[in-house]
Scaffold this motif. Structure first.
Motif, short mmCIF file in Angstrom:
data_model
loop_
_atom_site.label_atom_id
_atom_site.label_comp_id
_atom_site.label_asym_id
_atom_site.label_seq_id
_atom_site.Cartn_x
_atom_site.Cartn_y
_atom_site.Cartn_z
N GLU A 269 -9.64 39.54 -21.61
CA GLU A 269 -10.54 38.68 -22.40
C GLU A 269 -12.01 38.98 -22.13
OE1 GLU A 269 -10.42 34.92 -19.22
OE2 GLU A 269 -9.55 34.72 -21.23
N ALA A 270 -12.32 39.63 -21.00
CA ALA A 270 -13.72 39.86 -20.64
C ALA A 270 -14.26 41.19 -21.14
CB ALA A 270 -13.88 39.79 -19.12
N ILE A 271 -13.45 42.00 -21.82
CA ILE A 271 -13.95 43.31 -22.24
C ILE A 271 -14.99 43.17 -23.35
CG2 ILE A 271 -11.72 44.35 -21.66
CD1 ILE A 271 -11.38 44.87 -24.73
N THR A 272 -15.81 44.19 -23.46
CA THR A 272 -16.69 44.36 -24.61
C THR A 272 -16.06 45.44 -25.48
OG1 THR A 272 -18.65 43.81 -23.29
CG2 THR A 272 -19.01 44.95 -25.38
N PRO A 273 -15.32 45.06 -26.52
CA PRO A 273 -14.50 46.05 -27.22
C PRO A 273 -15.33 47.04 -28.03
CG PRO A 273 -14.40 43.94 -28.34
CD PRO A 273 -15.15 43.70 -27.07
N HIS B 168 -12.15 44.91 -7.85
CA HIS B 168 -12.78 45.93 -7.02
C HIS B 168 -14.04 45.35 -6.37
CE1 HIS B 168 -12.96 50.15 -5.84
NE2 HIS B 168 -14.26 50.11 -6.01
N PRO B 169 -14.03 45.17 -5.05
CA PRO B 169 -15.16 44.49 -4.40
C PRO B 169 -16.48 45.24 -4.54
CG PRO B 169 -13.65 45.42 -2.78
CD PRO B 169 -12.96 45.51 -4.09
N ASN B 170 -16.40 46.56 -4.74
CA ASN B 170 -17.62 47.35 -4.85
C ASN B 170 -17.95 47.72 -6.30
OD1 ASN B 170 -17.98 47.46 -2.02
ND2 ASN B 170 -16.56 49.19 -1.88
N TRP B 171 -17.50 46.93 -7.25
CA TRP B 171 -17.62 47.33 -8.65
C TRP B 171 -19.07 47.55 -9.08
CZ3 TRP B 171 -20.15 44.82 -12.63
CH2 TRP B 171 -20.59 43.53 -12.37
N GLN B 172 -20.00 46.82 -8.48
CA GLN B 172 -21.40 46.95 -8.89
C GLN B 172 -21.98 48.32 -8.55
OE1 GLN B 172 -22.95 43.33 -7.05
NE2 GLN B 172 -23.25 42.45 -9.08
N ARG B 173 -21.36 49.01 -7.59
CA ARG B 173 -21.80 50.37 -7.29
C ARG B 173 -21.56 51.30 -8.47
NH1 ARG B 173 -19.04 53.25 -3.28
NH2 ARG B 173 -20.89 54.54 -3.02
N HIS B 174 -20.70 50.89 -9.40
CA HIS B 174 -20.34 51.73 -10.54
C HIS B 174 -21.00 51.27 -11.83
CE1 HIS B 174 -17.18 53.89 -8.26
NE2 HIS B 174 -17.14 52.75 -7.58
N TRP B 175 -21.91 50.31 -11.73
CA TRP B 175 -22.58 49.79 -12.92
C TRP B 175 -24.03 50.26 -12.93
CZ3 TRP B 175 -21.08 48.30 -17.43
CH2 TRP B 175 -21.96 47.63 -18.28
N ASN B 176 -24.25 51.38 -13.62
CA ASN B 176 -25.59 51.96 -13.75
C ASN B 176 -26.19 52.30 -12.39
OD1 ASN B 176 -27.26 52.91 -15.78
ND2 ASN B 176 -28.64 51.15 -15.66
N SER C 70 -23.04 56.55 -12.95
CA SER C 70 -21.95 55.98 -13.73
C SER C 70 -22.29 54.56 -14.16
CB SER C 70 -20.63 55.99 -12.94
OG SER C 70 -20.69 55.10 -11.84
N LYS C 71 -21.59 54.12 -15.21
CA LYS C 71 -21.80 52.76 -15.73
C LYS C 71 -20.52 52.32 -16.41
CE LYS C 71 -24.79 49.92 -18.66
NZ LYS C 71 -25.89 49.92 -19.66
N HIS C 72 -19.68 51.64 -15.65
CA HIS C 72 -18.39 51.20 -16.22
C HIS C 72 -17.88 50.00 -15.45
CE1 HIS C 72 -15.92 53.12 -12.95
NE2 HIS C 72 -17.01 53.85 -12.85
N ARG C 73 -17.19 49.12 -16.18
CA ARG C 73 -16.53 47.96 -15.57
C ARG C 73 -15.02 48.05 -15.70
NH1 ARG C 73 -20.88 43.67 -17.93
NH2 ARG C 73 -20.18 44.69 -19.83
N HIS D 206 -10.89 45.14 -15.83
CA HIS D 206 -12.05 44.31 -15.46
C HIS D 206 -12.26 44.41 -13.96
CE1 HIS D 206 -15.19 41.50 -16.32
NE2 HIS D 206 -14.69 40.56 -15.55
N MET D 207 -13.01 45.43 -13.54
CA MET D 207 -13.22 45.69 -12.12
C MET D 207 -13.85 44.54 -11.35
SD MET D 207 -14.47 49.65 -12.40
CE MET D 207 -15.30 49.60 -10.81
N PRO D 208 -14.70 43.68 -11.96
CA PRO D 208 -15.24 42.56 -11.18
C PRO D 208 -14.17 41.65 -10.58
CG PRO D 208 -16.54 42.87 -13.16
CD PRO D 208 -15.36 43.80 -13.27
N GLU D 209 -12.97 41.65 -11.14
CA GLU D 209 -11.89 40.83 -10.60
C GLU D 209 -11.08 41.55 -9.53
OE1 GLU D 209 -10.82 38.08 -14.52
OE2 GLU D 209 -9.43 39.61 -13.82
#
Length: 265
Positions: free
Chosen positions: A117-121, A171-179, A200-203, A166-169
């Protein structure tokens, strides 16, 4: 310049001569139509897929010029391609290689699981087009394909793989992969081609590469690159090489694609 870096290399001319007669005839027709017969100095034509965005006057095509600059810097000619192309088979016949560019999140219903439900399709028309395009590329294993971010995820889904949606749920280090910048390391048969610091920039992340081989991971364990070693060049990277300054995992990614595409000219 490229020697010693490639793991996935173009097939030699002798191997390419074994193509079915229909495919050889198709290549010949396209070369003649484009006036490129026997001209080995012509630059390969590399398609780049585009996004669709809403505007006051209707939908418009959208892409980043960094893809074009990266392709031109290693000797290719970028050609942006609309998701409204009627027949992707015709599209790849007019090109020497393709970049499946980055974008929003793929919808996974066509692959047998509900979308989070949290994706940006991604724009549905683009996903339908790129699915058909990947199928057309899969029918021509000599056609060079590079998938970037969303492009890699689509390649994996078509290879029977799976995503963490949805890596925020998870992967504890997901923000390392967001831009952000982070290291990638070769996996199994990988070499320094798959080692460096990437942007990289992905969730979402690939959790199962399906029939593709994992060739690189991030330093915190995420799958960062995949390939099909049975094909001329079929590689996906989770990072954005067009925005990565480390040449080994930036410019050289496009150089390997263009080198493979030169055999299509």
């Amino acid at each position: 310049l490229l020697r010693g870096h490639c793991v996935i290399t173009p097939k030699p001319p002798a191997a390419r001569a074994m193509l079915p007669a229909s495919k050889k005839a198709r290549r010949l027709r396209m070369q003649q139509r484009r006036g490129r017969l026997y001209d080995r100095d012509m630059k390969p034509l590399i398609g780049v897929t585009c996004d669709l965005c809403d505007s006051p006057n209707g939908q418009r095509l959208f892409s980043y010029p960094t893809y074009g600059r990266a392709i031109e810097s290693v000797g290719g000619v970028p050609l942006w391609r609309s998701p409204h192309t009627a027949d992707p088979s015709d599209l790849i016949e007019s090109l020497d290689g393709i970049v499946l560019a980055g974008g929003d999140d793929p919808m996974t219903e066509p692959f047998g699981s509900p979308s989070h439900e949290a994706i940006t399709p991604v724009e549905p028309a683009r996903q339908r087009f790129e699915s058909a395009l990947i199928n057309a590329c899969n029918a021509d294993p000599d056609f060079p394909v590079l998938g970037v971010c969303l492009g890699m995820q689509m390649m994996v889904l078509h290879a029977g793989g799976m995503l963490d949606q949805h890596m925020p749920e998870s992967h504890p280090n997901w923000q390392r992969h967001w831009n952000q910048l982070h290291p990638v390391l070769p996996e199994h048969g990988g070499t320094n081609q798959h080692k460096g610091t990437v942007m990289s920039k992905h969730r979402q992340a690939v959790t199962d590469a399906g029939s593709l081989q994992v060739i690189a991971r991030s330093d915190d364990g995420l799958i960062e690159a995949v390939a099909d070693s049975s094909r001329a060049f079929h590689v996906g990277v989770q990072w954005h090489p067009e925005r990565t300054k480390d040449p080994a995992v930036g410019q050289m990614v496009f150089a390997h694609l263009v080198k493979a595409a030169m055999t299509q000219c």
